[in-house]
Scaffold this motif. Sequence first.
Motif, PDB file in Angstrom:
ATOM      1  N   UNK A 206      -5.980   8.120 -74.704  1.00  0.00           N
ATOM      2  CA  UNK A 206      -6.092   7.614 -76.066  1.00  0.00           C
ATOM      3  C   UNK A 206      -6.385   6.124 -76.015  1.00  0.00           C
ATOM      4  N   UNK A 207      -7.449   5.707 -76.688  1.00  0.00           N
ATOM      5  CA  UNK A 207      -7.780   4.279 -76.751  1.00  0.00           C
ATOM      6  C   UNK A 207      -6.826   3.568 -77.702  1.00  0.00           C
ATOM      7  N   UNK A 208      -6.668   4.137 -78.903  1.00  0.00           N
ATOM      8  CA  UNK A 208      -5.732   3.558 -79.859  1.00  0.00           C
ATOM      9  C   UNK A 208      -5.355   4.576 -80.918  1.00  0.00           C
ATOM     10  N   UNK A 209      -4.216   4.310 -81.534  1.00  0.00           N
ATOM     11  CA  UNK A 209      -3.719   5.130 -82.638  1.00  0.00           C
ATOM     12  C   UNK A 209      -3.577   4.206 -83.838  1.00  0.00           C
ATOM     13  N   UNK A 210      -4.327   4.498 -84.883  1.00  0.00           N
ATOM     14  CA  UNK A 210      -4.260   3.719 -86.116  1.00  0.00           C
ATOM     15  C   UNK A 210      -3.401   4.477 -87.122  1.00  0.00           C
ATOM     16  N   UNK A 211      -2.397   3.804 -87.669  1.00  0.00           N
ATOM     17  CA  UNK A 211      -1.495   4.417 -88.642  1.00  0.00           C
ATOM     18  C   UNK A 211      -1.836   3.878 -90.024  1.00  0.00           C
ATOM     19  N   UNK A 212      -2.063   4.807 -90.955  1.00  0.00           N
ATOM     20  CA  UNK A 212      -2.384   4.449 -92.333  1.00  0.00           C
ATOM     21  C   UNK A 212      -1.293   5.025 -93.228  1.00  0.00           C
ATOM     22  N   UNK A 213      -0.451   4.143 -93.779  1.00  0.00           N
ATOM     23  CA  UNK A 213       0.599   4.601 -94.688  1.00  0.00           C
ATOM     24  C   UNK A 213      -0.041   4.758 -96.067  1.00  0.00           C
ATOM     25  N   UNK A 214      -0.088   5.991 -96.549  1.00  0.00           N
ATOM     26  CA  UNK A 214      -0.769   6.309 -97.801  1.00  0.00           C
ATOM     27  C   UNK A 214       0.159   6.273 -99.010  1.00  0.00           C
ATOM     28  N   UNK A 215       1.455   6.242 -98.759  1.00  0.00           N
ATOM     29  CA  UNK A 215       2.388   6.209 -99.875  1.00  0.00           C
ATOM     30  C   UNK A 215       3.821   6.278 -99.393  1.00  0.00           C
ATOM     31  N   UNK A 216       4.725   6.113-100.363  1.00  0.00           N
ATOM     32  CA  UNK A 216       6.156   6.179-100.094  1.00  0.00           C
ATOM     33  C   UNK A 216       6.736   7.281-100.958  1.00  0.00           C
ATOM     34  N   UNK A 217       7.463   8.182-100.322  1.00  0.00           N
ATOM     35  CA  UNK A 217       8.099   9.292-101.057  1.00  0.00           C
ATOM     36  C   UNK A 217       9.451   8.834-101.576  1.00  0.00           C
ATOM     37  N   UNK A 218       9.623   8.944-102.882  1.00  0.00           N
ATOM     38  CA  UNK A 218      10.890   8.612-103.514  1.00  0.00           C
ATOM     39  C   UNK A 218      11.464   9.909-104.075  1.00  0.00           C
ATOM     40  N   UNK A 219      12.558  10.394-103.498  1.00  0.00           N
ATOM     41  CA  UNK A 219      13.131  11.646-103.985  1.00  0.00           C
ATOM     42  C   UNK A 219      13.635  11.505-105.416  1.00  0.00           C
ATOM     43  N   UNK A 220      13.518  12.594-106.166  1.00  0.00           N
ATOM     44  CA  UNK A 220      14.015  12.579-107.551  1.00  0.00           C
ATOM     45  C   UNK A 220      15.526  12.590-107.540  1.00  0.00           C
TER      46      UNK A 220
END
Length: 123
Positions: free
Chosen positions: A106-120
């Motif tokens: 693996x050359x690199x791993x890019x992490x993309x945080x798409x959102x935050x889960x807020x439990x009801x």
Amino acid sequence: MMDTPADIKYETSKNTEEFIIVRTVSAALKTDGVVRLAGGITNALSSYILRKELISKGVKLSDGKDGKYIIDVFVIVGYGTNIPATAWDLQTNIRKNVERDSDIKIEKVNVHVQGVYIPEQED
């Protein structure tokens, strides 16, 4: 000792893109702070048309330099998660999980945080 056809098939299957995606998904979902993988519009349309979830949801695989792979992973994290620490853990876990049992690099791993889960909250 000669390899049997089953051994050859097993070794070959370890080097497929599907193998990388499965190992990436597994590592991501086992990482503390990750709630789920996030798919884009392509995943949404595909799952609507095909009526099933795609195995590659939240993972994009690209060719890197010298035969190595670049992995982009799209995640939803839990509320209160330390995002930089979780991203670091994700990168480490994915790299180890893919490279440990194969000759894939693996050359690199890019992490993309798409959102935050807020439990009801329950009343």
